[in-house]
Design a protein around this motif. Structure first.
Motif, short mmCIF file in Angstrom:
data_model
loop_
_atom_site.label_atom_id
_atom_site.label_comp_id
_atom_site.label_asym_id
_atom_site.label_seq_id
_atom_site.Cartn_x
_atom_site.Cartn_y
_atom_site.Cartn_z
N ALA A 413 0.86 -1.18 0.01
CA ALA A 413 -0.03 -0.04 -0.01
C ALA A 413 1.03 1.14 0.07
O ALA A 413 0.57 2.16 -0.67
N PHE A 414 1.81 1.38 0.91
CA PHE A 414 2.90 2.65 1.00
C PHE A 414 3.50 2.76 -0.44
O PHE A 414 3.49 3.64 -0.78
N ARG A 415 3.95 1.61 -1.10
CA ARG A 415 4.45 1.58 -2.45
C ARG A 415 3.61 2.27 -3.44
O ARG A 415 3.92 3.21 -4.16
N ASP A 416 2.34 1.63 -3.34
CA ASP A 416 1.44 2.15 -4.57
C ASP A 416 0.95 3.83 -4.18
O ASP A 416 0.58 4.31 -5.24
N GLU A 417 0.98 3.96 -2.85
CA GLU A 417 0.49 5.57 -2.63
C GLU A 417 1.74 6.37 -2.82
O GLU A 417 1.26 7.68 -2.88
N HIS A 418 2.96 5.79 -3.12
CA HIS A 418 3.99 6.96 -3.12
C HIS A 418 4.63 6.90 -4.35
O HIS A 418 5.85 7.24 -4.73
N VAL A 419 3.99 6.60 -5.80
CA VAL A 419 4.35 6.56 -6.85
C VAL A 419 3.34 7.61 -7.52
O VAL A 419 2.02 7.47 -7.67
N VAL A 420 3.84 8.68 -8.39
CA VAL A 420 2.91 9.70 -8.79
C VAL A 420 3.30 9.64 -10.27
O VAL A 420 4.26 9.47 -10.51
N ASP A 421 2.37 9.58 -10.99
CA ASP A 421 2.50 9.63 -12.60
C ASP A 421 2.88 11.18 -12.97
O ASP A 421 1.99 12.01 -12.42
N GLY A 422 3.70 11.14 -13.82
CA GLY A 422 3.94 12.38 -14.45
C GLY A 422 4.10 12.29 -16.11
O GLY A 422 4.17 11.51 -16.52
N SER A 423 4.29 13.40 -16.70
CA SER A 423 4.53 13.04 -18.14
C SER A 423 5.88 13.85 -18.45
O SER A 423 6.13 13.83 -19.77
N ASN A 424 6.34 14.80 -17.90
CA ASN A 424 7.46 15.54 -18.32
C ASN A 424 8.40 16.15 -17.18
O ASN A 424 8.25 15.85 -15.84
#
Lengths: 481, 481
Positions: A413-424
């Protein structure tokens, strides 16, 4: 305002994560700095954890057909020089042996004497020396695959060290395999990486990202490096294990040739892979809380600790505790009765700080009723339960499994909550400018952006891996240990 | 005249024992010299033997309350200097680390750089560094006894090396215990020596002499050294394990103090003890014959090897062999099916040279009858027996035990036949002047004879130990490894 809760560890994770980490290790009595610059002493409680890790993974390696062997601690300089990229990667951090005895100096002090014709370095890794052995041991395709491993110590001279995470001497296993074809070598890297993931998840309760390293993060000399990257509670990544597809780099420099099925001589394809005592640092930073360590049950040095509350009827209580312990031992579980001459609350906090998964308390009432009261370390006091001794024995294995599952779930859960998608690149800059913790995942095309380097340097970031889950189309970027 | 029998090893023991020894190791594929001066490579078959030895003895150490830990590979010179006698014993053979990186020299070659302020030596043994840790860890009598052990590599720079027996890097366990009283320290030395004897006899099938070392043969810094001395087939002794009563020597130099029961501060009493990969050399020289190694069954890497005679019906034979192997595995025995694409006689000789205790041969006739033919390595062809597979399975464990007992009996008989009683220096001189092999046992009073040194020097003799069996009243003298 809520009163600040009392914690066993000062400072807390929020107050100072780096200091908290050191204090957890100290409070759990796992390791300490030694008088030798950058080298740690792994204390019995920490070493028992490492032994459990070794025993389990070593069994898997043997099942995979890997044979353990032992290669020299020292490597001749001329060996390192064979592979230019490789030596560039390690030259700055080698302990160099230049003499082979000591003499009394003019002032009576000891001085190095017996200068060696060719200096040696203490192995930072063993590709060159194992490659040299393989060049003698491999003659024909019939000798392949050759799968070798050694458990041992290596040395990389570090200027800024941290227990388990970055020490001059550390412990690891290093696997070195050789194959006929590039396909087999690649498959080996993926198979072993899969073993690492299974081991980290099913035994250490650590989730992470499996993926491919970007070229700048590859092992010196590798065609491709694959990694298992875990994410710590401060949002930094930790490279917990790697496998390297070395192609023919080392077989060329070490001359690992074999007669192929077609009768022609050819170079082998080699791999190398490792995990080290760093993984212990990862477990602390993923699982620990403000009361100290939380040990994953399947590798915990002690899975159950029994605290007899010793008062008047201490003999009877101790007897009850010892009997319970021997019944738990019969279930092949690791148990300890803490019968030290100490105050009970001190013992309780000691068990908490050491992170023993199940703490059993036995007072006069429990003994009279044939009961035990137990507490789960992952949940704390609210998990407190009193059961008959028999019921507890019937349940203890499943409680340990529940603790494991809960810890792994938390980690996921911690892993999944602490990855943010970005595009640039801008998204990366924005995320870290705001003191967010975690990793940013961007399309791999961002690697070609000329501004990336500046932003990475500004926030001390690095690429962590291109996750398999995204088919290598995205890359994780963040801070790292 | 009898025709000289064909042997798998050339030269034979009688022809050239030292060469025979090297050839046995090579033929059994146990170890080889490495490109690093004096350091060996322990190959998978040899390392599996060491792992079995480690696993068994490590369990005993844990039962004795010893905790494993890990201390630095490097030792600061200043630590060695603390104990004068100790450093005198090791100064001539230390690998010295003087630099911590490599640079490109003027000609482009790598040269040591980053000179260290204080050089380090690679540990030749760890009394000083473990003593330093104990000085921090021990505060009160409640912390005693403290029993620590580490399995690891050590380095003593040797000019004339021999695989397993004398190598610059070798592997061992080193135990370091601390106690409140001198009586406990002495008892610890005797207890551990007893564990060694039990281990050597019950697992390695090695008999020997337990006794006390004469002062000149003591460990540098010890009050008393106790040893297990085994006797090789060439009559030379091999010190297979030692325990050292260090008294307060190292607690004084390392400052290992504790608050005693009387409230006063006092120095601890320490011990250290070890056995190493030398013991493997001992097993080879005690058990091997002119056809190669004979592995003691309880530590043998493979206890049973199955050779399927592969001809037309190879699939069926292989299936039969695999089924038998899996049944043997289920009995927790170590078994291997040699299904390599090789001539059967070559496989047979390979198994003989490797010393696998039981060799099972399965041809078409055996398969059809559901039988196996097996041969004991300790006896050879004359032990050949054909049994139903079931009968073999029912008997295999007891055959292994018989092999062990037979090997131990041989070792005991050889030992007893190769010790000659003497009463003075002249007896020693006479015995060795006649090229006899073995040890001479004389009253300890002979140690005071001024002529002893000359005779010892003339025949390259040393005192081995004063056996417990003679109440320390006699001393064994002979040649030694």
């Amino acid at each position: 305002m809520a009163k600040k809760p009392r914690t066993a560890i000062t400072p807390t994770r929020d107050e100072d994560f780096a200091q908290w980490y050191q204090q957890v290790i100290k409070a759990a009595d796992m390791a300490e700095n030694s008088p030798v610059r950058g080298c740690m002493i792994i204390k019995p409680y920490g070493f028992a954890l490492w032994e459990n890790m070794q025993r389990i993974f070593d069994g898997w390696l043997k099942d995979y057909g890997v044979q353990n062997a032992s290669f020299p601690l020292l490597i001749p300089l001329s060996f390192l020089e064979k592979e230019a990229e490789h030596i560039d990667g390690f030259a700055k951090e080698c302990a160099v042996v230049t003499h082979h005895r000591l003499e009394q100096g003019e002032d009576g002090e000891l001085v190095p004497a017996g200068k060696l014709e060719e200096p040696y370095v203490i192995r930072p890794t063993s590709e060159t020396i194992i490659g040299d052995a393989m060049s003698r041991w491999i003659q024909s395709y019939r000798d392949l695959p050759m799968k070798l491993n050694q458990w041992g110590n290596v040395m990389r001279w570090e200027m800024r060290t941290r227990l388990f995470l970055r020490t001059s001497e550390f412990f690891w296993h290093e696997g070195h395999n050789a194959f006929e074809t590039p396909e087999e070598a690649k498959a080996d890297c993926l198979t072993v990486l899969g073993m690492y993931e299974k081991f980290f998840e099913e035994y250490l309760a650590l989730s992470g990202f499996m993926g491919i390293k970007t070229p700048d993060e590859r092992f010196p000399g590798a065609l491709e490096t694959y990694a298992f990257e875990a994410i710590m509670q401060d949002g930094k990544a930790l490279q917990a294990a790697t496998t390297h597809d070395l192609g023919q780099t080392f077989s060329r420099s070490c001359n690992i040739k074999f007669q192929g099925r077609n009768g022609e001589e050819q170079l082998a394809y080699t791999t190398s892979w490792a995990f080290s005592t760093r993984a212990i640092g990862g477990m602390i930073m993923v699982h620990g809380d403000d009361d100290g360590m939380i040990m994953p049950p399947r590798v915990a040095p002690q899975q159950v600790i029994i605290l007899p509350f010793i008062k008047d009827n201490s003999d009877e209580i101790l007897e009850f505790a010892d009997k319970l312990a021997s019944q738990i031992k019969d279930m092949e579980l690791r148990v300890r009765v803490d019968n030290r001459d100490m105050r009970t609350p001190d013992k309780m906090w000691d068990a908490v700080k050491k992170g023993v998964p199940i703490r059993v308390e036995i007072g006069a009432r429990e003994m009279e009723n044939g009961e035990v009261t137990f507490v789960r370390r992952d949940i704390g006091r609210s998990s407190k339960e009193t059961l008959s001794a028999d019921a507890f024995l019937g349940k203890v294995q499943s409680v340990l499994d529940d603790i494991h599952d809960n810890m792994l779930e938390r980690s996921k859960a911690f892993r999944d909550e602490h990855v943010v998608d970005g595009s640039n690149v801008q998204d990366i800059d924005n995320f870290f400018a705001k003191d967010n913790i975690g990793l940013v995942k961007v399309p791999v095309s961002v690697l070609d952006d000329a501004k990336l380097e500046e932003v990475m340097s500004k926030h001390s970031l690095s690429t962590r891996c291109m996750p398999f889950a995204d088919d290598g189309k995205k890359v994780l970027i963040g801070k790292a240990y």
